[in-house]
Design an enzyme around this catalytic site. Structure first.
Site, PDB file in Angstrom:
ATOM      1  N   GLY A   8       0.823  -1.199   0.000  1.00  0.00           N
ATOM      2  CA  GLY A   8       0.000   0.000   0.000  1.00  0.00           C
ATOM      3  C   GLY A   8       0.857   1.249   0.000  1.00  0.00           C
ATOM      4  O   GLY A   8       2.091   1.187   0.041  1.00  0.00           O
ATOM      5  N   ASN A   9       0.226   2.409  -0.016  1.00  0.00           N
ATOM      6  CA  ASN A   9       0.971   3.661  -0.035  1.00  0.00           C
ATOM      7  C   ASN A   9       1.743   3.900   1.253  1.00  0.00           C
ATOM      8  O   ASN A   9       2.818   4.504   1.230  1.00  0.00           O
ATOM      9  CB  ASN A   9       0.015   4.838  -0.269  1.00  0.00           C
ATOM     10  CG  ASN A   9      -0.486   4.889  -1.691  1.00  0.00           C
ATOM     11  OD1 ASN A   9       0.289   5.051  -2.623  1.00  0.00           O
ATOM     12  ND2 ASN A   9      -1.792   4.738  -1.872  1.00  0.00           N
ATOM     13  N   THR A  10       1.221   3.413   2.371  1.00  0.00           N
ATOM     14  CA  THR A  10       1.869   3.637   3.666  1.00  0.00           C
ATOM     15  C   THR A  10       2.621   2.406   4.150  1.00  0.00           C
ATOM     16  O   THR A  10       3.785   2.492   4.543  1.00  0.00           O
ATOM     17  CB  THR A  10       0.825   4.054   4.720  1.00  0.00           C
ATOM     18  OG1 THR A  10       0.127   5.219   4.260  1.00  0.00           O
ATOM     19  CG2 THR A  10       1.503   4.366   6.048  1.00  0.00           C
ATOM     20  N   ASN A  11       1.973   1.249   4.133  1.00  0.00           N
ATOM     21  CA  ASN A  11       2.579   0.017   4.635  1.00  0.00           C
ATOM     22  C   ASN A  11       2.486  -1.105   3.608  1.00  0.00           C
ATOM     23  O   ASN A  11       1.588  -1.112   2.760  1.00  0.00           O
ATOM     24  CB  ASN A  11       1.891  -0.438   5.933  1.00  0.00           C
ATOM     25  CG  ASN A  11       2.130   0.520   7.076  1.00  0.00           C
ATOM     26  OD1 ASN A  11       3.254   0.908   7.343  1.00  0.00           O
ATOM     27  ND2 ASN A  11       1.053   0.913   7.754  1.00  0.00           N
ATOM     28  N   ASP A 110      -5.583  -3.065  -4.785  1.00  0.00           N
ATOM     29  CA  ASP A 110      -6.167  -3.417  -3.485  1.00  0.00           C
ATOM     30  C   ASP A 110      -7.687  -3.346  -3.510  1.00  0.00           C
ATOM     31  O   ASP A 110      -8.373  -4.171  -2.892  1.00  0.00           O
ATOM     32  CB  ASP A 110      -5.609  -2.522  -2.388  1.00  0.00           C
ATOM     33  CG  ASP A 110      -5.770  -1.026  -2.680  1.00  0.00           C
ATOM     34  OD1 ASP A 110      -5.978  -0.663  -3.855  1.00  0.00           O
ATOM     35  OD2 ASP A 110      -5.674  -0.226  -1.734  1.00  0.00           O
ATOM     36  N   ASP A 130     -12.691   0.739   2.968  1.00  0.00           N
ATOM     37  CA  ASP A 130     -11.317   0.417   3.352  1.00  0.00           C
ATOM     38  C   ASP A 130     -10.659   1.657   3.946  1.00  0.00           C
ATOM     39  O   ASP A 130     -10.475   2.666   3.265  1.00  0.00           O
ATOM     40  CB  ASP A 130     -10.535  -0.072   2.128  1.00  0.00           C
ATOM     41  CG  ASP A 130      -9.172  -0.643   2.505  1.00  0.00           C
ATOM     42  OD1 ASP A 130      -8.751  -0.489   3.665  1.00  0.00           O
ATOM     43  OD2 ASP A 130      -8.525  -1.238   1.628  1.00  0.00           O
ATOM     44  N   THR A 133      -4.558   4.659   3.544  1.00  0.00           N
ATOM     45  CA  THR A 133      -4.029   6.002   3.306  1.00  0.00           C
ATOM     46  C   THR A 133      -5.135   6.883   2.742  1.00  0.00           C
ATOM     47  O   THR A 133      -5.285   8.044   3.108  1.00  0.00           O
ATOM     48  CB  THR A 133      -2.839   5.937   2.330  1.00  0.00           C
ATOM     49  OG1 THR A 133      -1.867   5.024   2.846  1.00  0.00           O
ATOM     50  CG2 THR A 133      -2.204   7.305   2.150  1.00  0.00           C
ATOM     51  N   THR A 187      -9.864  22.883  22.682  1.00  0.00           N
ATOM     52  CA  THR A 187      -9.352  22.716  21.326  1.00  0.00           C
ATOM     53  C   THR A 187      -9.181  21.234  20.996  1.00  0.00           C
ATOM     54  O   THR A 187      -9.521  20.789  19.894  1.00  0.00           O
ATOM     55  CB  THR A 187      -8.004  23.450  21.173  1.00  0.00           C
ATOM     56  OG1 THR A 187      -8.226  24.848  21.362  1.00  0.00           O
ATOM     57  CG2 THR A 187      -7.408  23.220  19.793  1.00  0.00           C
TER      58      THR A 187
END
Length: 257
Positions: A8-11, A110, A130, A133, A187
């Site tokens: 994937g884009n991150t993992n 994916d 899903d 990312t 905040t």
């Protein structure tokens, strides 16, 4: 034993599947500068820690949304696991479902894999949400055909953008405010409410619109790391299937074996 790789884009997730059972699963950050040997050093150490022999791997399949990592992952399978991997999206690799969109080649691997697994496990019509990312909503027809979907910024991406663009806003965890109120009194609570309840509202709103288009009887699945967090806060999501992509890779491999 089957080696599945979901980049994937991150993992990037590596898993070993014996029959229909996922027996091991490991995660590494996706990096387009890693060499074949670096991948093997990492995965071989993990296999050794869990008593797994690389020689037990008899097949491999790769799904990637990052084109740069396909070559080293392919060479990893060839050089160290002595097998030619199937590549989802490559010519000759059959999904077993019809892809009914304007340009099938541009659909992320994916998303197609999730559609295959979702239909096999739950039938159709179906929506797969899903949490990656990007947060994606993919629609699967009664006959298993991939009908298209929706792509939204992922929640961690939104958090990062908020922190980077607003100097006084801190980094926060993905969680509903402890008060459970929508109106934040600090905040921190205001940010938690905006991110968490904002995403819940987005999920509910988009699922409602998809049901108007495809029928009220459409099932809704969720997958990805944050799926359980959101599924517990809304009735828009039916079931959570954490290993949906890995099961889809197994199914595609079996259909092409």
């Amino acid at each position: 034993m089957l080696l599945t790789i979901d980049a994937g884009n991150t993992n990037t997730v590596f898993a070993l599947i014996d029959g229909k059972d996922i027996v091991e699963q490991w995660r590494i950050s996706t990096g387009d500068q890693r060499t074949v040997d670096e991948y093997m050093v990492w995965v071989s150490h993990l296999m050794a820690l869990h008593g797994r022999d690389p020689k037990a791997v008899t097949g491999a399949i790769i799904a990637s949304v990052v084109p740069q990592v396909v070559w080293p992952l392919t060479q990893l399978c060839k050089k160290y696991f002595c097998c030619e991997p199937l590549i989802v999206g490559a010519e000759g690799v059959e999904l077993g479902v019809d892809v009914r969109v304007t340009n099938p080649a541009e659909v992320g691997a994916d998303r197609l894999v999730n559609a295959v697994a979702g239909h096999e496990l739950y039938g159709g019509p179906l929506v797969v949400v899903d949490f990656g990312t990007a947060t994606t909503f993919d629609v699967v027809g009664t006959d298993g055909a991939y009908l298209g979907g929706i792509i939204c910024p992922g929640i961690n991406l939104s958090l990062h953008a908020l922190h980077q663009a607003a100097a006084k806003l801190p980094r926060i965890a993905v969680a509903p405010p402890s008060s459970q109120r929508v109106t934040g009194k600090t905040t921190l609570e205001a940010m938690q409410s905006g991110i968490f309840w904002g995403y819940v509202s987005m999920i509910e709103g988009l699922v409602a619109r998809l049901k108007l288009e495809h029928g009220e009887n459409i099932k809704v699945l969720a997958t990805g790391g944050l799926a359980p967090v959101f599924a517990n806060q809304t009735e828009a999501i039916g079931d959570v299937v954490g290993d949906l992509t890995l099961q889809g890779l197994r199914l595609i491999y079996e259909r092409n074996k």
